[in-house]
Design an enzyme around this catalytic site. Structure first.
Site, mmCIF file in Angstrom:
data_model
loop_
_atom_site.group_PDB
_atom_site.id
_atom_site.type_symbol
_atom_site.label_atom_id
_atom_site.label_comp_id
_atom_site.label_asym_id
_atom_site.label_seq_id
_atom_site.Cartn_x
_atom_site.Cartn_y
_atom_site.Cartn_z
ATOM 1 N N GLY A 94 4.147 5.751 8.612
ATOM 2 C CA GLY A 94 3.297 4.560 8.504
ATOM 3 C C GLY A 94 2.199 4.514 9.542
ATOM 4 O O GLY A 94 1.921 3.466 10.115
ATOM 5 N N ASP A 141 8.778 14.488 1.824
ATOM 6 C CA ASP A 141 8.639 13.189 2.493
ATOM 7 C C ASP A 141 9.590 12.188 1.822
ATOM 8 O O ASP A 141 9.583 12.050 0.595
ATOM 9 C CB ASP A 141 7.176 12.746 2.317
ATOM 10 C CG ASP A 141 6.806 11.553 3.168
ATOM 11 O OD1 ASP A 141 7.427 11.344 4.222
ATOM 12 O OD2 ASP A 141 5.857 10.829 2.769
HETATM 13 P P1 13P Z 1 0.739 5.395 5.827
HETATM 14 O O1 13P Z 1 0.982 4.542 4.621
HETATM 15 O O2 13P Z 1 0.525 4.569 7.047
HETATM 16 O O3 13P Z 1 -0.318 6.403 5.615
HETATM 17 O O4 13P Z 1 2.115 6.212 6.106
HETATM 18 C C1 13P Z 1 2.397 7.396 5.389
HETATM 19 C C2 13P Z 1 3.808 7.858 5.596
HETATM 20 O O5 13P Z 1 4.535 7.414 6.457
HETATM 21 C C3 13P Z 1 4.292 8.913 4.704
HETATM 22 O O6 13P Z 1 5.640 9.177 4.884
HETATM 23 O O1 G3H Z 2 5.394 7.025 2.853
HETATM 24 C C1 G3H Z 2 5.129 7.441 1.741
HETATM 25 C C2 G3H Z 2 3.883 8.075 1.340
HETATM 26 O O2 G3H Z 2 2.778 7.250 1.580
HETATM 27 C C3 G3H Z 2 3.982 8.539 -0.073
HETATM 28 O O3 G3H Z 2 3.802 7.505 -0.962
HETATM 29 O O4 G3H Z 2 5.692 7.555 -2.596
HETATM 30 O O5 G3H Z 2 3.429 6.573 -3.188
HETATM 31 O O6 G3H Z 2 3.720 9.056 -2.945
HETATM 32 P P1 G3H Z 2 4.189 7.680 -2.519
HETATM 33 ZN ZN ZN Z 3 6.796 7.469 5.456
#
Ligand code: 13P
Ligand code: G3H
Ligand code: ZN
Length: 311
Positions: free
Chosen positions: A214, A82
């Protein structure tokens, strides 16, 4: 079944009018909660690991946890990086067994975003791995990224075709009003995603999988619980679930959820300690926290994503 890429999952999701949940994992209880829900509901799954999660838990531990989840569930599971921010990080995850990576160069210029995404795509495709890219920037806070509302911008539909053609990416994250974290909309305003942008993007990229970041909905019952048991999160607001459901029926094939899992876990642990100030065995508070994650993911699979029974 070994780890899978998202190719087949996305094709079926696009044609079937549903989306796959991409849930962030950081430790064993989170992996177990998510995968137990998916197993019960026979749902395909994307487990995603951020740079911060990889630093926290260590690549090898996360790989082994996910391997255990595959063995326990028999589900098609993709392991995804991610918000990869460099070629080197993406390469390290590809070399280390991930089946999907995101290169997030959305804060760079259009040309620099294309160049970096292209570089990752070439390496990934040579190794049988798929790539998610991003155009447009989301507001919000993550460990490694902090974008203010003023610096965020919606995706420009007129850019997407050229971007996908020149990069060769396999899916595209777009900005239509979602944002990271628990404070997505100003209190008192009406949360509204830009379905006109999504519609326009999907007309320009027929059959192409779109990703929404998000996408936590910040259930008020958990915010209230956190506030009741010693926390302080006034004004936490998420994306309405009916709008996410609508997006899942359109071209959106992957919906990212992290904050809702954090809220479920934290609210449960806070409540536990409030009610049992004498207890200190981690198993006693992590067990209900894991169950809360399982219940949250089951709800998302059935009521938001619509991917139950699709594994
Ligand atoms: P949220 O903060 O809305 O859960 O989004 C998570 C996300 O986009 C991880 O890449
Ligand atoms: O969009 C990001 C995820 O919510 C991961 O968050 O970088 O705090 O692990 P993090
Ligand atoms: Zn994200």
């Amino acid at each position: 079944m070994p780890l899978v890429t998202t190719t087949e999952m996305f094709k079926k999701a696009y044609d079937g009018g549903y989306a796959i949940g991409a849930f962030n994992v950081n430790n064993m209880e989170i992996v177990q909660g998510i995968t137990e829900a998916a197993k019960d509901l026979n749902a395909p799954l994307i487990l995603q690991v951020s740079k911060g999660a990889r630093n926290y838990a260590n690549h090898t531990y996360l790989m082994k946890l996910v391997e255990a989840a595959i063995e326990e569930t028999g589900l098609p599971i993709a392991l995804h990086l991610d918000h990869g921010d460099t070629f080197e990080l993406c390469k390290s995850c590809i070399d280390g067994g991930f089946t999907s990576v995101m290169i997030d160069a959305s804060s760079k210029s259009f040309e620099d975003n294309i160049a970096l995404t292209r570089q990752v795509v070439e390496y990934a495709h040579d190794h049988g791995v798929v790539v998610e890219a991003e155009l447009g920037t989301l507001a919000g806070v993550e460990d490694e990224v902090n974008v203010s509302a003023e610096d965020s911008s919606y995706t420009r539909p007129e850019d997407v075709q050229e971007f996908v053609e020149r990069t060769g990416c396999d899916s595209l994250a777009i900005a239509i009003g979602t944002s990271h974290g628990a404070y997505k909309f100003k209190p008192g305003t009406k949360p509204q995603l830009r379905f006109d942008i999504l519609e326009d993007v999907s007309k320009r990229l027929p059959g192409f999988p779109i990703v929404l970041h998000g996408s936590s909905s910040v259930p008020q019952e958990f915010v209230e619980k956190i506030n009741k048991f010693g926390g302080n999160m006034p004004g936490a607001i998420g994306v309405p679930e009916d709008q996410l459901r609508q997006a899942a029926q359109m071209a959106v094939c992957k919906i990212n959820i992290d904050s809702d899992l954090r809220l479920a876990m934290t609210a449960t642990v806070r409540e536990f300690f409030y009610e049992h100030p004498d207890k200190f065995d981690p198993r006693e508070y992590l067990k209900p926290a894991r169950a809360a994650i399982k219940a949250m993911v089951a709800h998302k699979i059935v009521d938001v994503l619509g991917c139950d029974g699709k594994a």
